[in-house]
Design a protein around this motif. Structure first.
Motif, short mmCIF file in Angstrom:
data_model
loop_
_atom_site.label_atom_id
_atom_site.label_comp_id
_atom_site.label_asym_id
_atom_site.label_seq_id
_atom_site.Cartn_x
_atom_site.Cartn_y
_atom_site.Cartn_z
N ARG A 1 0.84 -1.21 0.00
CA ARG A 1 0.00 0.00 0.00
C ARG A 1 0.87 1.25 0.00
O ARG A 1 0.54 2.25 -0.66
CB ARG A 1 -0.93 0.00 1.22
N ASN B 1 -8.09 6.22 3.89
CA ASN B 1 -8.40 4.85 3.52
C ASN B 1 -7.31 3.89 4.01
O ASN B 1 -7.60 2.77 4.46
CB ASN B 1 -8.56 4.75 2.00
N ALA C 1 -7.80 0.68 6.43
CA ALA C 1 -7.34 -0.64 5.98
C ALA C 1 -6.54 -1.33 7.07
O ALA C 1 -6.53 -2.56 7.16
CB ALA C 1 -6.51 -0.50 4.71
N GLY D 1 -7.34 -11.12 -0.64
CA GLY D 1 -7.88 -10.07 -1.50
C GLY D 1 -9.37 -10.13 -1.73
O GLY D 1 -9.88 -9.48 -2.64
N ASP E 1 -13.10 -9.28 -1.94
CA ASP E 1 -13.69 -7.95 -2.02
C ASP E 1 -14.51 -7.56 -0.79
O ASP E 1 -14.74 -6.37 -0.55
CB ASP E 1 -14.57 -7.84 -3.26
N ARG F 1 -12.66 -5.07 1.15
CA ARG F 1 -12.09 -3.92 0.43
C ARG F 1 -12.94 -2.66 0.62
O ARG F 1 -14.15 -2.73 0.80
CB ARG F 1 -11.97 -4.22 -1.06
N ARG F 2 -12.26 -1.53 0.53
CA ARG F 2 -12.93 -0.23 0.52
C ARG F 2 -12.36 0.59 -0.63
O ARG F 2 -11.16 0.61 -0.84
CB ARG F 2 -12.69 0.54 1.82
N HIS F 3 -13.24 1.28 -1.33
CA HIS F 3 -12.77 2.24 -2.33
C HIS F 3 -12.71 3.62 -1.68
O HIS F 3 -13.04 3.78 -0.50
CB HIS F 3 -13.68 2.25 -3.56
#
Length: 232
Positions: free
Chosen positions: A111, A138, A142, A192, A194, A197-199
């Motif tokens: 990241r 973000n 995470a 990984g 989804d 996950r965050r956008h």
């Protein structure tokens, strides 16, 4: 940069309140996520106040600059959030009467590399400044999500049956809406997935159930009785 970041943290009353909840044993993932957002915003403000296009050569954050400027405060934010989340997870385990230690995830160098490449890849820093600042927030969230995944995995490996539930916020995007649901951890534990996950600007809720007979919503302060539809 780091001094500015620290000053922002020290002047943040919400961080002070969240620290008090941690000290008194009342913090949950709800507080950990809020803490991550506050730390991320303190970091984003430090970048906003200390890095401007007119300070950069040709208005661009070249790779050699990004690789010097981004990592130190980013790693400092990780330490702040990870320290908070580790104490929180330990308390959560104790309250759930799970005799398992809290697992601390490693710093995510991928990241960090992604942020450096994103910042240095833009011809004009001003065009990506807002997105980069959100990415710093973000990043902090995470870290908390990594704690959830690491501890769910460890508890699953230890013979428990954790459940992950994702709830989409009102007015969220189609992608988030499709991810909403309740999942036995073993179905989403692949790397990984989804569900975790965050956008950018995503504030979806996540629920962590250690299968101790009660459900803890990571964005509320309550342990809730298990409903029949949530049994495996």
């Amino acid at each position: 940069m780091e001094r500015s970041f620290r000053e922002n943290l020290n002047n943040n009353k919400e961080i002070e309140r969240l620290q008090e909840l941690l000290t008194t044993g009342k913090a949950t993932y709800h507080e950990a996520d809020k803490y991550a957002v506050e730390v991320g915003q303190a970091l984003a403000k430090a970048f906003h106040d200390n890095v401007t296009a007119d300070m950069l050569p040709d208005g661009r954050m070249y790779y050699n600059i990004a690789s010097r400027v981004i990592p130190p405060p980013l790693r400092a934010s990780y330490e702040e959030i990870a320290n908070y989340a580790e104490v929180m997870q330990r308390g959560m385990n104790e309250r759930a009467r799970i005799g398992i230690k809290a697992i601390r995830p490693k710093y995510n160098t991928d990241r960090e590399k992604g942020l450096i490449e994103y910042a240095s890849g833009a011809e004009e820093y001003e065009n990506i400044k807002k997105n980069l600042e959100e990415d710093l927030i973000n990043f902090g969230q995470a870290v908390v999500m990594d704690f959830l995944k690491e501890n769910a995995e460890f508890q699953w490996q230890s013979g428990l049956s954790p459940v992950i539930k994702r709830t989409a916020e009102g007015g969220c995007c189609d992608w988030c809406s499709k991810l909403a649901g309740t999942y036995p951890y073993e179905q989403v534990r692949d790397a990984g997935n989804d569900v975790f996950r965050r956008h950018r600007f995503c504030r979806c809720n996540v629920t962590y159930d250690p299968q101790s007979g009660r459900i803890q919503n990571v964005h509320t302060k309550r342990w809730e009785p298990r409903r029949p539809t949530e049994n495996r």
